[in-house]
Design a protein around this motif. Structure first.
Motif, short mmCIF file in Angstrom:
data_model
loop_
_atom_site.label_atom_id
_atom_site.label_comp_id
_atom_site.label_asym_id
_atom_site.label_seq_id
_atom_site.Cartn_x
_atom_site.Cartn_y
_atom_site.Cartn_z
N CYS A 167 -9.79 22.81 -57.92
CA CYS A 167 -8.41 23.28 -58.07
C CYS A 167 -8.28 24.71 -57.54
CB CYS A 167 -7.99 23.20 -59.53
SG CYS A 167 -7.95 21.50 -60.13
N ASP A 168 -7.55 24.84 -56.46
CA ASP A 168 -7.35 26.14 -55.82
C ASP A 168 -5.94 26.22 -55.29
OD1 ASP A 168 -7.44 24.38 -53.72
OD2 ASP A 168 -9.19 25.25 -52.75
N CYS A 169 -5.68 27.22 -54.47
CA CYS A 169 -4.34 27.43 -53.93
C CYS A 169 -3.88 26.23 -53.11
CB CYS A 169 -4.33 28.70 -53.08
SG CYS A 169 -2.70 29.14 -52.41
N MET A 175 -4.55 23.10 -53.57
CA MET A 175 -4.08 22.05 -54.48
C MET A 175 -2.71 22.40 -55.05
SD MET A 175 -6.02 19.36 -54.84
CE MET A 175 -5.70 18.72 -56.48
N GLN A 176 -2.52 23.67 -55.37
CA GLN A 176 -1.24 24.10 -55.92
C GLN A 176 -0.10 23.89 -54.93
OE1 GLN A 176 -1.14 27.84 -58.12
NE2 GLN A 176 0.78 28.39 -57.13
N LEU A 177 -0.37 24.11 -53.66
CA LEU A 177 0.66 23.96 -52.64
C LEU A 177 0.86 22.50 -52.23
CD1 LEU A 177 -0.20 26.98 -50.31
CD2 LEU A 177 1.62 26.84 -52.02
N SER A 178 -0.20 21.70 -52.31
CA SER A 178 -0.14 20.32 -51.81
C SER A 178 0.46 19.34 -52.81
CB SER A 178 -1.54 19.85 -51.41
OG SER A 178 -2.07 20.63 -50.38
N THR A 179 0.07 19.45 -54.08
CA THR A 179 0.49 18.44 -55.04
C THR A 179 2.01 18.33 -55.22
OG1 THR A 179 -0.02 20.07 -56.79
CG2 THR A 179 -1.64 18.37 -56.35
N SER A 220 -13.00 25.14 -60.07
CA SER A 220 -11.78 25.89 -59.83
C SER A 220 -12.11 27.27 -59.30
CB SER A 220 -10.96 26.00 -61.12
OG SER A 220 -9.87 26.87 -60.96
N ASP A 221 -11.11 27.91 -58.65
CA ASP A 221 -11.27 29.29 -58.22
C ASP A 221 -11.27 30.24 -59.42
OD1 ASP A 221 -11.46 28.60 -55.62
OD2 ASP A 221 -9.48 29.32 -55.00
N ILE A 222 -10.80 29.76 -60.54
CA ILE A 222 -10.79 30.57 -61.76
C ILE A 222 -12.14 30.38 -62.42
CG2 ILE A 222 -9.59 31.04 -63.92
CD1 ILE A 222 -7.20 29.54 -62.73
#
Length: 236
Positions: free
Chosen positions: A131-133, A135-139, A157-159
């Motif tokens: 889970c990274d940027c 995924m945030q933009l694509s989903t 995750s990047d976190i």
């Protein structure tokens, strides 16, 4: 010039050998599941509206994998070994595809370039998502199956070192902005704190000015009248 039709007929025979073809109203169904295929069959029928490629050995989807299937509405790619979706792999399906099943694969990332203009009801469960940027933009481009959102889990995750692993993507995105790796609730708290601090400063300034005005009204300023001695002597 004469070899092209022969090539197409050869592909068509191959497709007939590995896929079951059945008709339905307005198109055809191609069932190519469980055939241990390592690539999408070439020469699929243009009238295909439902394509089942589940339970094969597909590792990646190259660009134009479904070129020519402009009527395709449902695509099942579940239970394969997909680990990458190349840019343009769904090209040509943007206006027709309604259902996309990518569950039970090895996908860790979802690229905007792979999705293109695709907007389909998608099942992304049982993949080792990072889970990274991206995924945030694509989903948001996909209409994720609401009944299975809890199973779209972030394996990494990047976190880092913050307990993000094992958390469903939908819950992670509620609390975190993955493109900035900051907690959304922290931003809200900071904003509220700044507003309270600013309000306190303004209130204090208004109170200070008001108090000064009250003090100024309480002070009696004596008025001295200067007399001219010559005037007093003349009057006498």
């Amino acid at each position: 010039m004469t070899s092209s039709p022969v090539w197409r007929r050869a592909d068509s025979v191959l497709v007939d050998a590995v896929c079951q073809r059945s008709e339905m109203g307005g198109g055809e169904i191609a069932r190519c599941g469980g055939r241990r295929l390592t690539q999408v069959p070439v020469g699929l029928w243009n009238s295909t509206v439902r394509l089942f490629l589940d339970r094969n050995l597909l590792v990646s989807l190259p660009a134009n994998s479904f070129c020519g299937l402009s009527l395709l509405e449902e695509l099942d790619l579940s239970h394969n070994q997909l680990s990458s979706l190349e840019a343009g792999c769904f090209r040509g399906l943007e206006s027709s595809l309604r259902l996309l099943d990518l569950s039970s694969n090895r996908l860790s990332s979802l690229e905007l370039a792979a999705l293109g203009g695709l907007r389909a009801h998608a099942n992304l469960t049982l993949n080792p998502w990072h889970c990274d940027c991206r995924m945030q933009l694509s989903t948001p481009r996909l209409d994720l199956d609401s009944s299975s959102l809890s199973e779209v889990v972030c394996q990494t995750s990047d976190i880092t070192n913050r307990g993000a692993a094992g958390i469903p993507l939908v819950l992670l995105l509620e609390d975190w902005d993955l493109c900035r790796s900051v907690r959304r609730t922290t931003d809200v708290v900071v904003l509220v704190t700044m507003l309270l601090w600013f309000s306190t400063v303004v209130f204090y300034m208004l109170f200070y000015v008001r108090q000064n005005r009250k003090e100024a009204r309480r002070v009696v300023v004596p008025i001295f009248t200067l007399r001219d001695p010559r005037t007093e002597t003349h009057s006498l």
